[in-house]
Design a protein around this motif. Sequence first.
Motif, mmCIF file in Angstrom:
data_model
loop_
_atom_site.group_PDB
_atom_site.id
_atom_site.type_symbol
_atom_site.label_atom_id
_atom_site.label_comp_id
_atom_site.label_asym_id
_atom_site.label_seq_id
_atom_site.Cartn_x
_atom_site.Cartn_y
_atom_site.Cartn_z
ATOM 1 N N UNK A 175 15.392 32.335 16.524
ATOM 2 C CA UNK A 175 16.157 31.564 15.537
ATOM 3 C C UNK A 175 17.552 31.163 15.983
ATOM 4 N N UNK A 176 18.186 31.963 16.847
ATOM 5 C CA UNK A 176 19.560 31.658 17.243
ATOM 6 C C UNK A 176 19.627 30.479 18.207
ATOM 7 N N UNK A 177 18.530 30.160 18.874
ATOM 8 C CA UNK A 177 18.506 28.943 19.701
ATOM 9 C C UNK A 177 18.712 27.733 18.806
ATOM 10 N N UNK A 178 18.049 27.715 17.663
ATOM 11 C CA UNK A 178 18.190 26.604 16.727
ATOM 12 C C UNK A 178 19.591 26.578 16.115
ATOM 13 N N UNK A 179 20.111 27.747 15.737
ATOM 14 C CA UNK A 179 21.449 27.804 15.144
ATOM 15 C C UNK A 179 22.500 27.331 16.140
ATOM 16 N N UNK A 180 22.374 27.773 17.383
ATOM 17 C CA UNK A 180 23.316 27.335 18.412
ATOM 18 C C UNK A 180 23.231 25.826 18.603
ATOM 19 N N UNK A 181 22.043 25.290 18.629
ATOM 20 C CA UNK A 181 21.853 23.845 18.791
ATOM 21 C C UNK A 181 22.474 23.081 17.629
ATOM 22 N N UNK A 182 22.293 23.598 16.411
ATOM 23 C CA UNK A 182 22.852 22.932 15.236
ATOM 24 C C UNK A 182 24.373 22.899 15.297
ATOM 25 N N UNK A 183 24.983 23.988 15.746
ATOM 26 C CA UNK A 183 26.440 24.053 15.867
ATOM 27 C C UNK A 183 26.932 23.006 16.865
ATOM 28 N N UNK A 184 26.212 22.860 17.983
ATOM 29 C CA UNK A 184 26.594 21.887 19.013
ATOM 30 C C UNK A 184 26.464 20.466 18.477
ATOM 31 N N UNK A 185 25.347 20.185 17.804
ATOM 32 C CA UNK A 185 25.121 18.841 17.262
ATOM 33 C C UNK A 185 26.162 18.497 16.205
ATOM 34 N N UNK A 186 26.500 19.470 15.370
ATOM 35 C CA UNK A 186 27.498 19.233 14.323
ATOM 36 C C UNK A 186 28.867 18.953 14.930
ATOM 37 N N UNK A 187 29.229 19.708 15.958
ATOM 38 C CA UNK A 187 30.516 19.507 16.622
ATOM 39 C C UNK A 187 30.597 18.105 17.249
ATOM 40 N N UNK A 188 29.516 17.676 17.888
ATOM 41 C CA UNK A 188 29.518 16.381 18.573
ATOM 42 C C UNK A 188 29.589 15.208 17.601
ATOM 43 N N UNK A 189 28.969 15.361 16.423
ATOM 44 C CA UNK A 189 28.857 14.235 15.487
ATOM 45 C C UNK A 189 29.852 14.294 14.339
ATOM 46 N N UNK A 190 30.504 15.438 14.138
ATOM 47 C CA UNK A 190 31.459 15.568 13.042
ATOM 48 C C UNK A 190 30.856 16.060 11.744
ATOM 49 N N UNK A 204 7.390 34.338 6.726
ATOM 50 C CA UNK A 204 7.975 35.189 7.763
ATOM 51 C C UNK A 204 9.156 34.488 8.426
ATOM 52 N N UNK A 205 9.014 33.190 8.660
ATOM 53 C CA UNK A 205 10.116 32.431 9.238
ATOM 54 C C UNK A 205 11.314 32.426 8.293
ATOM 55 N N UNK A 206 11.064 32.342 6.995
ATOM 56 C CA UNK A 206 12.155 32.346 6.019
ATOM 57 C C UNK A 206 12.953 33.638 6.096
ATOM 58 N N UNK A 207 12.262 34.760 6.240
ATOM 59 C CA UNK A 207 12.963 36.047 6.327
ATOM 60 C C UNK A 207 13.777 36.150 7.619
ATOM 61 N N UNK A 208 13.203 35.714 8.723
ATOM 62 C CA UNK A 208 13.916 35.776 10.003
ATOM 63 C C UNK A 208 15.156 34.881 9.968
ATOM 64 N N UNK A 209 15.002 33.664 9.450
ATOM 65 C CA UNK A 209 16.118 32.718 9.387
ATOM 66 C C UNK A 209 17.226 33.245 8.475
ATOM 67 N N UNK A 210 16.858 33.852 7.346
ATOM 68 C CA UNK A 210 17.870 34.401 6.440
ATOM 69 C C UNK A 210 18.714 35.459 7.147
ATOM 70 N N UNK A 211 18.056 36.343 7.880
ATOM 71 C CA UNK A 211 18.781 37.386 8.619
ATOM 72 C C UNK A 211 19.646 36.778 9.719
ATOM 73 N N UNK A 212 19.110 35.772 10.403
ATOM 74 C CA UNK A 212 19.847 35.146 11.507
ATOM 75 C C UNK A 212 21.086 34.413 11.002
ATOM 76 N N UNK A 213 20.969 33.714 9.884
ATOM 77 C CA UNK A 213 22.123 33.011 9.321
ATOM 78 C C UNK A 213 23.209 34.001 8.888
ATOM 79 N N UNK A 214 22.787 35.109 8.321
ATOM 80 C CA UNK A 214 23.758 36.144 7.924
ATOM 81 C C UNK A 214 24.496 36.676 9.158
ATOM 82 N N UNK A 215 23.750 36.980 10.215
ATOM 83 C CA UNK A 215 24.379 37.472 11.451
ATOM 84 C C UNK A 215 25.319 36.430 12.050
#
Length: 479
Positions: A175-190, A204-215
Amino acid sequence: MKSLQRHAATASFYHLAGRQLGSSSCNGLACFAAHADDPVRWAKACRQRSPIYCLGKCYASPSDTDHDPAPYIAVHSGHSVLLSNLCVGGARTLAEYLQHGGGVARMAAMAMAPLDLLRLIESSRLRGRGGAGFAAGIKWQAIAAQDAPQKYLVINADEGDPGTFSDRLLLEGDPFRLIEAAIIAAYATGATQGYLYLRKEYPDAARVIADALREAREAGWLGECFDLECVIGEGSYLCGEETALLNALEGSRPEARMRPPQLTEHGLFGMPTLVHNVETLCAVPWIVTHGAQAYAALGFSLSRGTKLLSLNSLFNRPGLYEVEFGIPLSEVIDYLGLGLRRGRLKGVMVGGPLAGIVPPALLSTRLGYEEMQAIGCAVGHGGVIAFAEDMPLVAIVAEVLRFGARESCGKCTPCHLGTPKLAAMFEAARDGSLGDAAQCDALLEALGQTSLCGHGRGLAEFARAVRTHYSEEWAACFG
């Protein structure tokens, strides 16, 4: 998880609104292709009050919520852009992700000027992996050029194409690969606010993503300059269409929108919006770390980089594969999937139910956006569904059109009324009644030329490809 206020008119749209999955069986196309392997489970799927079109377990079809065997995962590419963590068991915590080299791209991106990031993505020749194959760099530049008080990033994790499970495994295992990518895309586009729209069929993906976003928030990755929230869908294939997805996020009935204006100008809540699916964004950290030229060196022709392919349970070795564009489909079938485990191959659908079926005679075709389009088929989201020769063509067409009719949003007449007529025509042909060829052709022409979005147009393209590649069986439906 974010709970959105929805208009009362949406209640009749979603087939899982207010419902839990419980003990359910999958009614998706990959499970249909393998229904003879477990007729009892398939019969249960067909009897359910609320249809479940894909649980993301197509490697073990017919599937249900009670069983989830581990899928086979492998890389068949010079470099692994997407699956390196999954191949070693995943990285579900931030500590694991950092241990595997994660986070480096985020730091490198933040040290760059946004304009340089935009040029990097453009030079990489990354194209959207959701189906259309649109150049990511052009999208990013269009968003960045907008002068607006608010910009949004929307991640389309409504992996609705039956036969695909790549996004599900990325979300659950990395999940953190996606979060890292989102941060990069947001920075580049504003963009300062992001939403990840996740299908309800992936608890199961919902539970993993919830924990990852919290971290990620606790670590300072999210919150100050950019925040990301997860929104759970309520069951609708059409929410994979980006304008319908934005309507869903706004709490409106998720019907397709007219374009123009483009979403890069007038998207979520009327503001400039960048929409990408999970696989597209997950390539960004590798590009930032290794460079645009290294990424563009992978693949071939106008299709660069790698692609995830989800092979269904009719293969001897079903699972998730990362391949370079340019691989012949025959190699996907025989080398990766090790052929079919029963019967001879009738054809293979690549890219979901809105893609054509590739016959055995065309398996020398190389995987690429333009190459697949040239034979009336598509790369799509990369779901590879094999059909054995014991599956009648008319049954496949009837099943695809039945699915398409049920999932039409109802916004435009050709899709809303034409698709059910076509589905009924092929269901009758499946049961022995001959159809009207002229009426079928007229309906397909209207569907392809005048549908508001890719749902109706895609169904017409599917039917036309089948008519071309399986002309004798098609003609037999009409006498």
